[in-house]
Design a protein around this motif. Sequence first.
Motif, short mmCIF file in Angstrom:
data_model
loop_
_atom_site.label_atom_id
_atom_site.label_comp_id
_atom_site.label_asym_id
_atom_site.label_seq_id
_atom_site.Cartn_x
_atom_site.Cartn_y
_atom_site.Cartn_z
N ASN B 16 0.88 -1.16 0.00
CA ASN B 16 0.00 0.00 0.00
C ASN B 16 0.92 1.22 0.00
OD1 ASN B 16 -1.73 2.12 0.85
ND2 ASN B 16 -3.16 0.58 1.59
N TRP B 28 2.51 -0.30 4.09
CA TRP B 28 2.56 -1.67 4.61
C TRP B 28 2.38 -2.62 3.44
CZ3 TRP B 28 -1.49 1.59 6.44
CH2 TRP B 28 -2.71 1.42 5.79
N GLY B 31 0.68 -8.55 4.28
CA GLY B 31 0.65 -9.23 5.58
C GLY B 31 0.13 -8.36 6.71
N GLY B 32 0.12 -7.05 6.49
CA GLY B 32 -0.45 -6.15 7.48
C GLY B 32 0.57 -5.53 8.41
N VAL B 33 0.25 -4.32 8.86
CA VAL B 33 1.19 -3.52 9.64
C VAL B 33 1.38 -4.09 11.05
CG1 VAL B 33 -0.64 -1.91 10.27
CG2 VAL B 33 1.71 -1.17 10.45
N LYS B 34 0.36 -4.73 11.59
CA LYS B 34 0.51 -5.30 12.93
C LYS B 34 1.57 -6.40 12.93
CE LYS B 34 -2.09 -7.31 16.75
NZ LYS B 34 -3.40 -7.74 17.26
N ASN B 35 1.47 -7.27 11.93
CA ASN B 35 2.44 -8.34 11.75
C ASN B 35 3.85 -7.77 11.58
OD1 ASN B 35 3.29 -11.03 11.16
ND2 ASN B 35 3.25 -10.53 8.99
N ALA B 249 4.36 2.69 8.03
CA ALA B 249 3.42 2.70 9.15
C ALA B 249 4.00 1.97 10.36
CB ALA B 249 2.09 2.08 8.73
N ASP B 252 6.63 4.01 11.95
CA ASP B 252 6.07 5.09 12.76
C ASP B 252 5.60 4.56 14.12
OD1 ASP B 252 5.53 7.83 12.95
OD2 ASP B 252 3.41 7.51 12.50
N MET B 360 1.29 -1.78 18.96
CA MET B 360 0.46 -2.98 19.09
C MET B 360 1.12 -4.08 19.91
SD MET B 360 -0.43 -2.55 15.24
CE MET B 360 1.12 -1.69 15.26
#
Lengths: 133, 434
Positions: B16, B28, B31-35, B249, B252, B360
Amino acid sequence: MKEINELNLPQDVRYTKDHEWARAGGEKVVIGLSDYAQDQLGDIVFVEMPQPGDVFGKGDEFGTVESVKAVAELYMPVGGEILAVNSALEDTPEYVNQAPYTNGWIIEIKPSHPSELDELMNQDEYVSMLKGL
Amino acid sequence: MKKTPLYEWHLAHGANMADFGGYKMPLWYPGGVKNEHLAVITGSGVFDTSHMAVVMVSGLDAHDLLQTCFTKDLDACTGKKRAPLCPGRCAYGAFLNERGEVLDDAIVYMLETHSYMAVVNSGMGGVVAQHLTAHAEGKKATLIDLTDRVGKIDLQGPLSAKILEKVLANPDAVFKTLPYFSFKGHFDTTWGPADAVRLADHTPIMLSRTGYTGEFGFEIFSAPDHIVHIWELLLDAGIESGIVPCGLAARDSLRGGAVLPLSHQDIGPWPFINHPWSFALPFNAEASSSNADTLSSNAEHAGFTKKFIGDGALGRVKHNEYTYAFSGMDPRKVTPTDPAEVLDEDGRAIGTVLTCVTDMAIGRHGNQIYSISSPDKPKGFAPRGLCCGFIKVHAKMAPGQEVVLKDNRRKITVEIVENIRPDRTARKPMAGMI
């Protein structure tokens, strides 16, 4: 980021310009966030939901979804009374990312004016709108 | 909008993308920013940081020029004994104007006597080079802005050395004596010490024990042509360690939890004083030791160890503002651009929110914040994340005090803190990480 042809956009729901979806079933309407919206927002870490019994008009803000970076408002696709909220999202907000039309539903309402559903976009119209973004 | 050498790779891997500092950068990956965030705390992640700029400072007066323009005292900045910066060491500080306001923050690397390299933020190479040039009049110093001519990848997380070991030609020699804020090698093969660090396939790199996540790791500098190759080598070498490509992200949220400022957001066109980053200012020894247990009260400490541009202004600030780190009670944030204001216990507006992100990997248990990597975390600890960041207020505050952050949407209660994400790994000795 998903291409438009990679998005999961089912035909059994109606869409809003703010990327909520609404699925009618009997006297009730279930509401959530579209695959496009969850993909844009990224991982959802918190979902703020209303209380059952709350009443909102069409277009009113009824809650927020919070990604790591940003907070996005949720707007009522149609007006009505909150019957239930998806309490599973309190501990598992990532359902909104993983299964936006099933486990990731957000609220269930009793619509005040069921005809408002007809004003929402069908899949084709929503896809056209996304292509214009 | 400019592109880094990895732009096509990011697109091909579904990133993204967003505009940041004049570059198209990944926010990100699928797989996603949390991962990504969690991988850097428990495993390893790689970041494309080629948008950052490099400025070379050389000449007989290079040291004097940096002493004049950089907030850190290069003659007293290394280790607990505050030894002078020497070749192979680097230091964090800022470039200020005469009003004591931040132009940009930077890490200054000492390559050899009379030769330094400043790594500054995206788009700031020209600004910093110009600033230094303006103050170099009559001095023997040459400034070269290498914007877009040096690539950089950050390899961050506790498993980073294990991954790097697999791609280096001489890992034992490289890892021996490589403390926090030191570096080896060079990205330019015409440079003598360039041979100090090469990949197994002979690609020359500069390897630095730094980063901006608060976690153990490295920054890798190379010629832009090698960047995609190095990125793919690291991802291959890191498969077993669960390496994850990470976007801005995650960078940050990781730096927020690590109490590190984002230039032009947490530090910027206001006096660089009364903030959690007193280590970036050359306070004399007494001031810095007493500063360790008081929070952001550095305006009251008289005396710097050197003179530098902006020093006088920092001592003459009339209406002091104080920057503090905060941590919330749950993941909910306010939106600083709304704008978001800070209210005291009586509901009076006392300042603004600079950064507000969700870390997170952390959560509260009783009065304590734990991280997923805390050795003493409670049994079954599964944090939902905490909002955290920085506020700038007119009133002086103490750790433990609560304030309310208010944006157009909501009010949240947060606590002033000295530290956010506990048990970070950035300073861990190399020996325990190989």
